[in-house]
Write a protein that holds these residues in place. Structure first.
Motif, mmCIF file in Angstrom:
data_model
loop_
_atom_site.group_PDB
_atom_site.id
_atom_site.type_symbol
_atom_site.label_atom_id
_atom_site.label_comp_id
_atom_site.label_asym_id
_atom_site.label_seq_id
_atom_site.Cartn_x
_atom_site.Cartn_y
_atom_site.Cartn_z
ATOM 1 N N GLY A 146 0.823 -1.203 0.000
ATOM 2 C CA GLY A 146 0.000 0.000 0.000
ATOM 3 C C GLY A 146 0.855 1.251 0.000
ATOM 4 N N ASP A 147 0.245 2.352 0.331
ATOM 5 C CA ASP A 147 0.917 3.650 0.336
ATOM 6 C C ASP A 147 2.139 3.614 1.258
ATOM 7 N N PRO A 148 3.348 3.867 0.728
ATOM 8 C CA PRO A 148 4.537 3.820 1.582
ATOM 9 C C PRO A 148 4.694 5.034 2.477
ATOM 10 N N GLY A 149 3.956 6.129 2.198
ATOM 11 C CA GLY A 149 4.143 7.376 2.928
ATOM 12 C C GLY A 149 4.058 7.243 4.446
ATOM 13 N N PRO A 150 3.010 6.629 4.993
ATOM 14 C CA PRO A 150 2.915 6.521 6.449
ATOM 15 C C PRO A 150 4.060 5.724 7.071
ATOM 16 N N TYR A 151 4.584 4.746 6.343
ATOM 17 C CA TYR A 151 5.698 3.951 6.859
ATOM 18 C C TYR A 151 6.998 4.746 6.826
ATOM 19 N N THR A 152 7.167 5.556 5.789
ATOM 20 C CA THR A 152 8.310 6.466 5.765
ATOM 21 C C THR A 152 8.227 7.428 6.934
ATOM 22 N N ALA A 153 7.030 7.983 7.164
ATOM 23 C CA ALA A 153 6.842 8.924 8.268
ATOM 24 C C ALA A 153 7.160 8.280 9.612
ATOM 25 N N LEU A 154 6.767 7.027 9.794
ATOM 26 C CA LEU A 154 7.058 6.325 11.047
ATOM 27 C C LEU A 154 8.567 6.190 11.254
ATOM 28 N N GLY A 155 9.288 5.804 10.199
ATOM 29 C CA GLY A 155 10.736 5.674 10.319
ATOM 30 C C GLY A 155 11.407 6.994 10.621
ATOM 31 N N VAL A 156 10.942 8.058 9.975
ATOM 32 C CA VAL A 156 11.512 9.386 10.229
ATOM 33 C C VAL A 156 11.234 9.813 11.664
ATOM 34 N N PHE A 157 10.029 9.542 12.147
ATOM 35 C CA PHE A 157 9.685 9.859 13.537
ATOM 36 C C PHE A 157 10.639 9.162 14.507
ATOM 37 N N LEU A 158 10.891 7.876 14.280
ATOM 38 C CA LEU A 158 11.815 7.143 15.151
ATOM 39 C C LEU A 158 13.228 7.712 15.041
ATOM 40 N N GLY A 159 13.593 8.159 13.828
ATOM 41 C CA GLY A 159 14.894 8.778 13.638
ATOM 42 C C GLY A 159 15.010 10.117 14.347
ATOM 43 N N VAL A 160 13.930 10.891 14.355
ATOM 44 C CA VAL A 160 13.925 12.160 15.088
ATOM 45 C C VAL A 160 14.077 11.890 16.585
ATOM 46 N N GLN A 161 13.407 10.862 17.071
ATOM 47 C CA GLN A 161 13.575 10.479 18.475
ATOM 48 C C GLN A 161 15.036 10.167 18.782
ATOM 49 N N ALA A 162 15.666 9.392 17.890
ATOM 50 C CA ALA A 162 17.066 9.018 18.089
ATOM 51 C C ALA A 162 17.968 10.240 18.037
ATOM 52 N N ALA A 163 17.674 11.175 17.125
ATOM 53 C CA ALA A 163 18.468 12.394 17.020
ATOM 54 C C ALA A 163 18.330 13.244 18.279
ATOM 55 N N ALA A 164 17.126 13.320 18.814
ATOM 56 C CA ALA A 164 16.908 14.082 20.044
ATOM 57 C C ALA A 164 17.684 13.481 21.207
ATOM 58 N N LYS A 165 17.705 12.176 21.257
ATOM 59 C CA LYS A 165 18.426 11.513 22.339
ATOM 60 C C LYS A 165 19.922 11.790 22.251
ATOM 61 N N ARG A 166 20.470 11.699 21.031
ATOM 62 C CA ARG A 166 21.918 11.867 20.884
ATOM 63 C C ARG A 166 22.338 13.337 20.958
ATOM 64 N N ALA A 167 21.597 14.213 20.282
ATOM 65 C CA ALA A 167 22.008 15.614 20.201
ATOM 66 C C ALA A 167 21.581 16.442 21.404
ATOM 67 N N LEU A 168 20.440 16.075 22.006
ATOM 68 C CA LEU A 168 19.894 16.875 23.100
ATOM 69 C C LEU A 168 19.965 16.174 24.449
ATOM 70 N N GLY A 169 20.213 14.857 24.429
ATOM 71 C CA GLY A 169 20.282 14.099 25.673
ATOM 72 C C GLY A 169 18.942 13.878 26.327
ATOM 73 N N VAL A 170 17.861 13.836 25.516
ATOM 74 C CA VAL A 170 16.522 13.627 26.073
ATOM 75 C C VAL A 170 15.950 12.307 25.566
ATOM 76 N N ASN A 171 15.144 11.676 26.391
ATOM 77 C CA ASN A 171 14.558 10.391 26.033
ATOM 78 C C ASN A 171 13.122 10.484 25.564
ATOM 79 N N ARG A 172 12.591 11.696 25.505
ATOM 80 C CA ARG A 172 11.238 11.873 25.004
ATOM 81 C C ARG A 172 11.169 13.192 24.228
ATOM 82 N N LEU A 173 10.116 13.348 23.443
ATOM 83 C CA LEU A 173 10.013 14.492 22.548
ATOM 84 C C LEU A 173 9.129 15.612 23.086
ATOM 85 N N LYS A 174 8.578 15.440 24.256
ATOM 86 C CA LYS A 174 7.737 16.492 24.823
ATOM 87 C C LYS A 174 8.538 17.786 24.935
ATOM 88 N N ASP A 175 7.982 18.854 24.342
ATOM 89 C CA ASP A 175 8.565 20.198 24.358
ATOM 90 C C ASP A 175 9.815 20.340 23.492
#
Length: 349
Positions: A146-175
């Protein structure tokens, strides 16, 4: 126009095919970068280009990215990409899509298509009437495909989480403040996932009305498209078209990390070094945005269901961490590290 192999983005591609069907109005390019790991898989982009050289360059860059993306995602598939040259009105007909399907079929399975910018899963159904070498078809709930867009978005979301953890030292995305460039299928899906986690959003799109609509829906702020890359934010997330990170835009960045779903974000290879020299964490695009090809790739291969797709997408942060760790240890930009790993996987070390 220069010969294809003289263009800067030609990277020992195995083949570049030009197709013209006068009756339907089809003009298309299929670039096959590598079949080392399997058939060259990558979507077809329907886009209006100012000239044919721009279209060929896009196909060359995108197909190389697909070789690297599929290899880093652990898929037994090579890399290819197609572009259909649209007129200014972006006129798309069933006859044109069928002619494109016949063009794919003439390659005997060396290239497998799916949807990209300007294409839908219903377009894939029309193409499927002329060739078996197509994925991203409508599927039943729980199946891969089916449409790959939502799956791409999910992977990018997980990647943003990982980037926040490494670059900002946070384990969640709130704020955490994320500046999103482009709210199409991927950027829009990402905005929804980030809002659900309590992230603070600034949104831009080529359509300011669409940006405002998403900002209203998810409690963010909308800005003009030409402002988003210089917004002061924790993370900038490019999710539109490529080549937007160049010497000028990198100098204007005011963020700790760049992590988004757009393909070929770096305008030139030197721009990976520029981001690194500024101390900004960069998520190589073909690593973070692999969710869509994982979905349609498993569909085409007949390997697993939606649960398997999501399990594989969940490994994207692990791959990003591998790249970032090697970058930290060697002093090489993350873009160069990812390229080196991917080239080794496709036999071009």
């Amino acid at each position: 126009m220069s010969a294809t192999w003289d263009l800067p983005d030609y990277d020992d591609h195995e083949a570049v095919h030009l197709f013209r069907d006068a009756e339907s109005g089809l003009s298309a390019i299929i670039a096959v970068h590598s079949t080392h790991l399997g058939p060259a898989a990558g979507g077809v982009r329907f886009w209006h280009y100012p000239d044919s050289t721009r279209a060929i360059t896009d196909a060359l860059r995108l197909s190389r990215g697909m070789s690297f993306k599929n290899a880093m995602a652990g898929l037994p598939m090579g890399g290819g990409k197609a572009v259909i040259l649209a007129d200014q009105a972006k006129t798309k007909t069933e006859d044109m899509l069928k002619a494109f399907g016949r063009a794919i079929d003439s390659l005997g399975g060396r290239y497998v298509t799916a949807e990209d910018v300007g294409m839908t899963d219903n377009d894939m159904v029309v193409i499927r009437s002329e060739t078996d070498h197509v994925s991203g078809l409508p599927v039943e709930s729980g199946a891969a495909g089916g449409d790959p867009g939502p799956y791409t978005a999910l992977g990018v979301f997980l990647g943003v989480q990982a980037a926040a953890k490494r670059a900002l030292g946070v384990n969640r995305l709130k704020d955490v403040h994320v500046a999103i460039q482009g709210v199409g299928s991927v950027g829009g899906g990402l905005a929804k996932l980030l809002a659900e986690e309590g992230a603070r959003l600034t949104i831009a799109d080529v359509s300011i009305e669409r940006a405002r609509a998403f900002a209203t829906q998810y409690g963010g702020e909308a800005v003009e498209a030409d402002e988003i890359l210089s917004i002061e934010a924790d993370i900038v997330s490019p999710n539109a078209l490529g080549a937007i990170l160049d010497e000028q835009s990198i100098a204007a960045l005011r963020c700790a990390a760049v992590a988004g779903g757009a393909n070929n974000q770096l305008a030139t290879p030197a721009d990976g070094q520029r981001i690194y020299d500024r101390g900004i964490l960069f998520a190589p695009d073909y690593v973070i945005n692999a969710g869509g090809i994982i979905n349609v790739g498993l569909e085409y291969l007949g390997q697993g269901d939606e649960a398997e797709v999501k399990a594989r997408i969940a490994k994207i942060p692990e791959r990003l961490e591998q790249v970032w760790q090697e970058s930290a240890e060697t002093g090489a930009p993350s873009a160069d590290v990812a390229d080196r790993i991917a080239r080794r996987l496709i036999g071009r070390a």
